[in-house]
Design a protein around this motif. Structure first.
Motif, PDB file in Angstrom:
ATOM      1  N   CYS A   1      -5.384  15.900 -35.473  1.00  0.00           N
ATOM      2  CA  CYS A   1      -5.444  14.511 -35.391  1.00  0.00           C
ATOM      3  C   CYS A   1      -6.721  14.088 -35.955  1.00  0.00           C
ATOM      4  CB  CYS A   1      -5.052  13.909 -34.120  1.00  0.00           C
ATOM      5  SG  CYS A   1      -3.595  14.175 -33.504  1.00  0.00           S
ATOM      6  N   ALA A   2      -7.220  14.748 -36.638  1.00  0.00           N
ATOM      7  CA  ALA A   2      -8.407  14.350 -37.325  1.00  0.00           C
ATOM      8  C   ALA A   2      -8.796  13.093 -37.941  1.00  0.00           C
ATOM      9  CB  ALA A   2      -9.055  15.433 -38.228  1.00  0.00           C
TER      10      ALA A   2
ATOM     11  N   LEU B   1       0.884  20.234 -25.046  1.00  0.00           N
ATOM     12  CA  LEU B   1      -0.510  21.078 -24.713  1.00  0.00           C
ATOM     13  C   LEU B   1      -1.133  20.714 -23.561  1.00  0.00           C
ATOM     14  CD1 LEU B   1      -2.490  18.947 -25.987  1.00  0.00           C
ATOM     15  CD2 LEU B   1      -2.294  20.619 -27.930  1.00  0.00           C
ATOM     16  N   ASP B   2      -1.944  21.621 -22.787  1.00  0.00           N
ATOM     17  CA  ASP B   2      -2.744  21.233 -21.824  1.00  0.00           C
ATOM     18  C   ASP B   2      -4.150  21.215 -22.232  1.00  0.00           C
ATOM     19  OD1 ASP B   2      -4.168  21.305 -19.407  1.00  0.00           O
ATOM     20  OD2 ASP B   2      -3.284  23.094 -18.422  1.00  0.00           O
ATOM     21  N   LEU B   3      -4.739  19.948 -22.056  1.00  0.00           N
ATOM     22  CA  LEU B   3      -6.052  19.560 -22.604  1.00  0.00           C
ATOM     23  C   LEU B   3      -7.086  20.248 -21.718  1.00  0.00           C
ATOM     24  CD1 LEU B   3      -5.330  16.028 -24.165  1.00  0.00           C
ATOM     25  CD2 LEU B   3      -5.944  18.382 -25.461  1.00  0.00           C
TER      26      LEU B   3
ATOM     27  N   ALA C   1      -7.867  21.552 -26.857  1.00  0.00           N
ATOM     28  CA  ALA C   1      -8.523  20.391 -27.029  1.00  0.00           C
ATOM     29  C   ALA C   1      -9.009  20.415 -28.606  1.00  0.00           C
ATOM     30  CB  ALA C   1      -9.304  20.001 -26.188  1.00  0.00           C
ATOM     31  N   ARG C   2      -9.611  21.683 -28.962  1.00  0.00           N
ATOM     32  CA  ARG C   2     -10.009  21.704 -30.334  1.00  0.00           C
ATOM     33  C   ARG C   2      -8.927  21.656 -31.295  1.00  0.00           C
ATOM     34  NH1 ARG C   2     -13.649  24.235 -27.391  1.00  0.00           N
ATOM     35  NH2 ARG C   2     -12.454  26.101 -27.063  1.00  0.00           N
TER      36      ARG C   2
END
Length: 92
Positions: free
Chosen positions: A79-80, A64-66, A72-73
């Motif tokens: 990965c919480a 993904l493109d942060l 990002a969310r």
């Protein structure tokens, strides 16, 4: 050096090459499981295969493109439960 990382999980953004991949290798050598995030699927898959082969540690990849807020969310939710965050993603 024993950093007592066995059983810990690290998320490394920009983890497919360069400093991010070197960081991933160091954490894997210390026993950590990994989540790697980057934009390029091919580089991530190569890094995942190398790390699994060399260290026999779990490696999950996130393509993904942060720079996109929704991505990002999504990564934060996926990965919480990680123990360590290395935020290596960025653009000049």
């Amino acid at each position: 050096m024993d950093l007592d990382l066995n059983g810990k999980t690290a998320l490394i953004t920009g983890g497919s090459k360069g400093i991010g991949l070197a960081t991933a290798r160091a954490f894997a050598a210390e026993g950590a499981a990994l989540h790697l995030a980057a934009r390029g699927r091919e580089d991530l898959e190569r890094a995942q295969a190398e790390l699994r082969r060399d260290f026999d540690r779990p490696v999950t990849i996130h393509v993904l493109d942060l720079s996109q807020g929704d991505n990002a969310r999504h990564l934060a939710k996926a990965c919480a439960t990680v123990d360590i965050l290395v935020n290596n993603a960025g653009a000049i």
